[in-house]
Design a protein around this motif. Structure first.
Motif, short mmCIF file in Angstrom:
data_model
loop_
_atom_site.label_atom_id
_atom_site.label_comp_id
_atom_site.label_asym_id
_atom_site.label_seq_id
_atom_site.Cartn_x
_atom_site.Cartn_y
_atom_site.Cartn_z
N SER A 240 35.28 20.60 -0.42
CA SER A 240 36.65 21.09 -0.23
C SER A 240 37.66 19.96 -0.24
CB SER A 240 36.76 21.86 1.09
OG SER A 240 35.87 22.95 1.13
N LEU A 241 37.41 18.92 0.54
CA LEU A 241 38.36 17.83 0.66
C LEU A 241 38.47 17.03 -0.64
CD1 LEU A 241 37.54 16.64 4.30
CD2 LEU A 241 39.49 18.01 3.53
N GLY A 242 37.34 16.90 -1.34
CA GLY A 242 37.37 16.20 -2.62
C GLY A 242 38.20 16.92 -3.67
N CYS A 243 38.15 18.25 -3.65
CA CYS A 243 38.98 19.04 -4.57
C CYS A 243 40.43 19.09 -4.09
CB CYS A 243 38.40 20.45 -4.70
SG CYS A 243 36.79 20.49 -5.53
N PHE A 244 40.61 19.17 -2.79
CA PHE A 244 41.96 19.21 -2.23
C PHE A 244 42.72 17.92 -2.53
CE2 PHE A 244 44.77 18.89 1.68
CZ PHE A 244 45.62 19.93 1.31
N ALA A 245 42.01 16.80 -2.58
CA ALA A 245 42.65 15.51 -2.86
C ALA A 245 43.31 15.47 -4.23
CB ALA A 245 41.62 14.39 -2.74
N LEU A 246 42.89 16.34 -5.13
CA LEU A 246 43.48 16.36 -6.47
C LEU A 246 44.95 16.78 -6.46
CD1 LEU A 246 40.49 17.97 -8.41
CD2 LEU A 246 41.27 15.59 -8.57
N ARG A 247 45.40 17.36 -5.34
CA ARG A 247 46.81 17.78 -5.25
C ARG A 247 47.76 16.61 -5.43
NH1 ARG A 247 45.27 16.49 -0.25
NH2 ARG A 247 46.84 15.76 1.28
N HIS A 248 47.30 15.39 -5.11
CA HIS A 248 48.17 14.21 -5.22
C HIS A 248 48.57 13.93 -6.67
CE1 HIS A 248 47.71 13.36 -1.01
NE2 HIS A 248 46.41 13.21 -1.10
N SER A 249 47.78 14.43 -7.62
CA SER A 249 48.11 14.21 -9.03
C SER A 249 48.76 15.45 -9.66
CB SER A 249 46.86 13.83 -9.82
OG SER A 249 45.85 14.83 -9.67
#
Length: 281
Positions: A240-249
């Motif tokens: 979840s957190l690894g996919c959520f981190a994509l929001r930064h791009s």
């Protein structure tokens, strides 16, 4: 080594029983400007014997011998690196999977026609499982995701086949793919996790009439799935957190949309891992 338009890489460990059929399938593709590299990983069966037989038959086939036995995640990452160094586009192929004769041709055409796409993928046919042959295709909510996201229409989940990992990638995307692929540290759900990056950035060219055949029954769930509540929770959080981190791009959005995006990632972590916590989470 002269580069080909497409580099197909087959990471394999003890795949001698099925490798010949996979190689024969590739060499019968209607598209011909490709090379095949068998990324050999310490096999103790007849894998090398089969590979050498095909090398003698077709100059497009070669073997890359590793210096040591690698875990599956690392050997696939090694294969990605090799593929990206040997072609404009590269494709992973498991040693027991096949595809329609025009699979490569259609995916190459899709990437040639869509320079903003990093991956071309088709429809997955699942074969060999207890449920019989069936097909997997994406939900329409995986397309035009950036516009949906910026307008606040974040779906409950993103449904796309993990087998898109066996699609055709632009070689300049290899480092992104390798980084995502190794982040979880386990083969379980690594494909879906790695592909998330390409899906949310609208970088997939979907070709519905390009058919890939994935053989079920490898036993990966028994080998790699987490056991126990804490281990499952850890895997769910990592996903979840690894996919959520994509929001930064992605483009900036409101806190409410960001929250919906996190909920989508959390829901997808359950669907992709198969780990339901406390019976409902």
């Amino acid at each position: 080594m002269q580069l080909s338009k497409v580099a197909v890489v087959i990471p394999v460990h003890n795949g001698g029983e099925t490798l010949a059929a996979t190689l024969s399938d590739l060499l019968e593709q209607t598209y011909t400007d490709f090379s095949v590299t068998i990324v050999e990983n310490g096999s103790t069966d007849n894998t090398v014997e089969v590979a050498r037989r095909f090398c003698a038959k077709d100059t497009r086939v070669s073997i890359d011998y590793g210096s040591e036995l690698l875990p599956p995640v690392e050997n696939f990452a090694r294969a990605m690196q090799i593929g990206a160094s040997r072609g404009t586009y590269f494709m992973l192929r498991a040693c027991d999977d096949t595809s329609a004769p025009d699979y490569l041709e259609k995916l190459v055409h899709a990437l040639d026609a869509c320079p903003d796409r990093k991956l071309a993928a088709g429809t997955t046919r699942l074969v060999g499982g207890s449920k019989g042959e069936r097909s997997k295709s994406p939900n329409q909510n995986v397309f035009d995701f950036v516009n949906r996201y910026t307008s606040g229409h974040v779906p409950r989940n993103l449904t796309f086949p993990a087998e898109w990992i066996y699609g055709l990638f632009r070689s300049d995307s290899a480092e992104r793919l390798r980084s995502r692929w190794t982040q979880l540290g386990t083969p379980w759900c690594a494909a879906s996790f790695a592909l998330y990056d390409f899906v949310v950035h609208d970088e997939v060219a979907y070709v519905p009439d390009a058919y890939f055949e994935f053989v079920e029954g490898s036993g990966s769930k028994e080998k790699y799935a987490a056991r126990g509540f804490r281990a499952k929770l850890r895997r769910r959080l990592d996903y979840s957190l690894g996919c959520f981190a994509l929001r930064h791009s992605l483009p900036p959005v409101s806190i409410a949309v960001t929250a919906r995006y996190f909920f989508m990632c959390w829901t997808d972590s359950r669907r992709k891992t198969g780990f339901k916590l406390l019976g409902f989470l």
